[in-house]
Design a protein around this motif. Sequence first.
Motif, mmCIF file in Angstrom:
data_model
loop_
_atom_site.group_PDB
_atom_site.id
_atom_site.type_symbol
_atom_site.label_atom_id
_atom_site.label_comp_id
_atom_site.label_asym_id
_atom_site.label_seq_id
_atom_site.Cartn_x
_atom_site.Cartn_y
_atom_site.Cartn_z
ATOM 1 N N HIS A 136 -5.764 6.210 6.404
ATOM 2 C CA HIS A 136 -5.137 4.956 6.024
ATOM 3 C C HIS A 136 -3.883 4.441 6.203
ATOM 4 O O HIS A 136 -2.743 5.254 6.379
ATOM 5 N N ARG A 154 0.686 -1.304 -0.355
ATOM 6 C CA ARG A 154 -0.260 -0.491 0.076
ATOM 7 C C ARG A 154 0.365 1.626 0.024
ATOM 8 O O ARG A 154 1.708 1.033 0.775
ATOM 9 N N VAL A 156 -3.436 4.242 -2.670
ATOM 10 C CA VAL A 156 -4.459 4.267 -1.376
ATOM 11 C C VAL A 156 -4.784 5.616 -1.084
ATOM 12 O O VAL A 156 -5.391 6.399 -0.321
ATOM 13 N N CYS A 186 -0.529 2.385 5.470
ATOM 14 C CA CYS A 186 0.209 2.543 4.205
ATOM 15 C C CYS A 186 1.505 1.698 4.308
ATOM 16 O O CYS A 186 2.059 1.633 5.580
ATOM 17 N N ASP A 187 2.305 1.430 3.109
ATOM 18 C CA ASP A 187 3.392 0.920 3.608
ATOM 19 C C ASP A 187 4.575 0.910 3.386
ATOM 20 O O ASP A 187 5.727 1.454 4.266
ATOM 21 N N ILE A 215 1.243 5.603 -0.404
ATOM 22 C CA ILE A 215 0.091 6.729 -0.557
ATOM 23 C C ILE A 215 2.070 7.506 -0.903
ATOM 24 O O ILE A 215 3.070 8.403 -0.943
#
Length: 214
Positions: A49, A6, A33, A51-52, A8
């Motif tokens: 959110h 994920r 995302v 996220c990774d 951003i």
Amino acid sequence: MTHKIRVIVADDHECVRAGIRYLLQSRPYLELVGEAADTHGLAVLLDAHACDVVISDIDMPGLDGGSNAVPFLRRLLRREPHPYVVVLTMICHGHLLAGLCKIGVTGIVDKRDTAETLIQAITAVVVGGVHLSPQVRAALDAAELAPQLHTGALSPREWEVFQLSVQGVAVHEIAQRLQRSGKTISTQKRSAMRKLGLETEIDLINYARKIGLV
């Protein structure tokens, strides 16, 4: 891989975000995302959110004013847990790039490198690696900083002393705060400056400004 990576994206240029969006959508294991045009928007997305990986420019409006996202990224990387950060930038100043590595950024990609380099950075950082793109490595080599990333890294105690020093805290006050002797603090400060290639207090402050500490 049990789930998609994920991501951003934060950049104040819509055309850059559009290009990254297209690139990520071409990889089935990557999921975009959210997108932000400034540091405030990035902070909102991170609150909303999971996220990774955060892909972020650093020359964009920051929470503290000005066009510098580094202070926010530094605070983000102090959190536990935190996403991995890949900086996407046009800045090729060796000391600044080295400073990003020292605050915990594990991927740096120059916008002049190929699109595939960004994908390589994402996949490298999520498995705990470090990825510096060819342009970034060239900038570090030109400034003779590449060896410092490995052999000259500051210890946690040296980093504490360095941070307090650039805030203007005197050696004896640092010693009281950290419950160490003044001699120890002086030694750790000198060691930190030597590893960073700094000779004077002015060099110390200028370096801290470049990496967003002041």
